[in-house]
Design a protein around this motif. Structure first.
Motif, short mmCIF file in Angstrom:
data_model
loop_
_atom_site.label_atom_id
_atom_site.label_comp_id
_atom_site.label_asym_id
_atom_site.label_seq_id
_atom_site.Cartn_x
_atom_site.Cartn_y
_atom_site.Cartn_z
N UNK A 26 8.73 82.27 36.80
CA UNK A 26 7.50 82.83 36.25
C UNK A 26 7.84 83.25 34.81
N UNK A 27 7.00 82.90 33.85
CA UNK A 27 7.33 83.22 32.46
C UNK A 27 7.22 84.72 32.18
N UNK A 28 8.20 85.22 31.44
CA UNK A 28 8.21 86.62 31.01
C UNK A 28 8.61 86.65 29.52
N UNK A 29 8.73 87.85 28.98
CA UNK A 29 9.13 87.99 27.58
C UNK A 29 10.51 87.38 27.35
N UNK A 61 4.45 85.18 20.72
CA UNK A 61 4.29 86.62 21.00
C UNK A 61 2.92 86.90 21.62
N UNK A 62 1.88 86.23 21.09
CA UNK A 62 0.53 86.44 21.63
C UNK A 62 0.47 85.94 23.08
N UNK A 63 1.18 84.84 23.36
CA UNK A 63 1.23 84.30 24.72
C UNK A 63 1.89 85.32 25.65
N UNK A 64 3.04 85.86 25.20
CA UNK A 64 3.74 86.85 26.02
C UNK A 64 2.83 88.06 26.28
N UNK A 65 2.07 88.44 25.26
CA UNK A 65 1.15 89.57 25.43
C UNK A 65 0.07 89.23 26.48
N UNK A 66 -0.40 87.98 26.43
CA UNK A 66 -1.44 87.55 27.39
C UNK A 66 -0.89 87.53 28.83
N UNK A 67 0.43 87.35 28.97
CA UNK A 67 1.03 87.43 30.32
C UNK A 67 0.88 88.86 30.84
N UNK A 68 1.06 89.81 29.92
CA UNK A 68 0.97 91.22 30.29
C UNK A 68 -0.44 91.63 30.68
N UNK A 69 -1.44 91.08 30.00
CA UNK A 69 -2.83 91.47 30.31
C UNK A 69 -3.37 90.68 31.50
#
Ligand SMILES: CC(C)(COP(=O)(O)OP(=O)(O)OC[C@H]1O[C@@H](n2cnc3c(N)ncnc32)[C@H](O)[C@@H]1OP(=O)(O)O)[C@@H](O)C(=O)NCCC(=O)NCCS
Length: 196
Positions: A26-29, A61-69
């Protein structure tokens, strides 16, 4: 189902039909740098058709942020040398499209046609189903013939054609094909598939 319970199923090891050993996570930072390296090694013709420029740190970075939301849920594939592909499902927060997810799949050129795209797609279908999505869309240009052929083999049908919708990095316009896949069987709302 929550993202936490989906995450519990990963990492997963698999052996492709040709014998290559791959791990799906699963993708993470933690995947930020490997993703940038993957994108920066893609051939120009692939980069030209990426919806967003994944060679840019701010985009990853925006992608990683979208994982968080929770707007994006993504799987990444690794071999011993690094990241070799991904599949991602993006949810639009607008309530009236909450049943729809957009999927993007990208496999390193050296791994294409070895079954990795099918495996990643099947796993992202499971994730999308568990997130409650009913319909998946995939966007590509009419000149991405291989991607269209592969997505047809994966069960997607062309559903809409938008003329001159995409402008590539060189400023050339392309027609966009929207392909769709109904997760629980084809919707009776869908008209006869377009021939493009
Ligand atoms: C589209 C893509 C993800 C397919 O990944 P892949 O790992 O090569 O796919 P697979 O090897 O698992 O093949 C999946 C199916 O598509 C078929 N396929 C793959 N490439 C094909 C091609 N060039 N022409 C025709 N069929 C093709 C395979 O035969 C297979 O069908 P089958 O299992 O019924 O035989 C890959 O080509 C890619 O990353 N393309 C660039 C990114 C892109 O355009 N993505 C689409 C927009 S989101």
């Amino acid at each position: 189902m929550s993202l936490e319970s989906i995450a519990e199923r990963f990492p997963r090891s698999l052996v492709l039909p040709g014998g290559e050993k791959v791990e799906i996570r699963m993708m993470t930072a933690a995947d930020r740098e490997p993703m940038l390296s993957f994108a920066r090694h893609l051939p120009q013709k692939d980069l030209m058709f990426l919806r967003v420029d994944l060679t840019e740190e701010s985009v990853v970075d925006a992608w990683v942020e979208a994982l968080g939301t929770g707007h994006s849920t993504s799987l990444v594939a690794y071999d011993d040398d690094g990241l070799i592909g991904y599949a991602t499902v993006h949810r639009n927060p607008a309530p009236w499209t909450r049943r729809v997810g957009e999927i993007r799949v990208n496999v390193s050129p050296t791994y294409r046609n070895k079954g990795l795209g099918r495996n990643l797609t099947s796993q992202i279908f499971d994730v999308a189903r568990e997130l409650g999505l009913k319909k998946l869309m995939a966007n590509m240009t009419t000149d991405q013939h291989s991607a269209q052929a592969a997505f047809r083999r994966l069960g997607f049908v062309p559903e809409a054609l938008l003329a001159d919708y995409v402008e590539d990095r060189r400023g050339t316009s392309h027609d966009l094909v929207i392909m769709s896949y109904d997760i629980d069987g084809h919707s009776d709302q869908v008209a006869e598939p377009l021939r493009v």
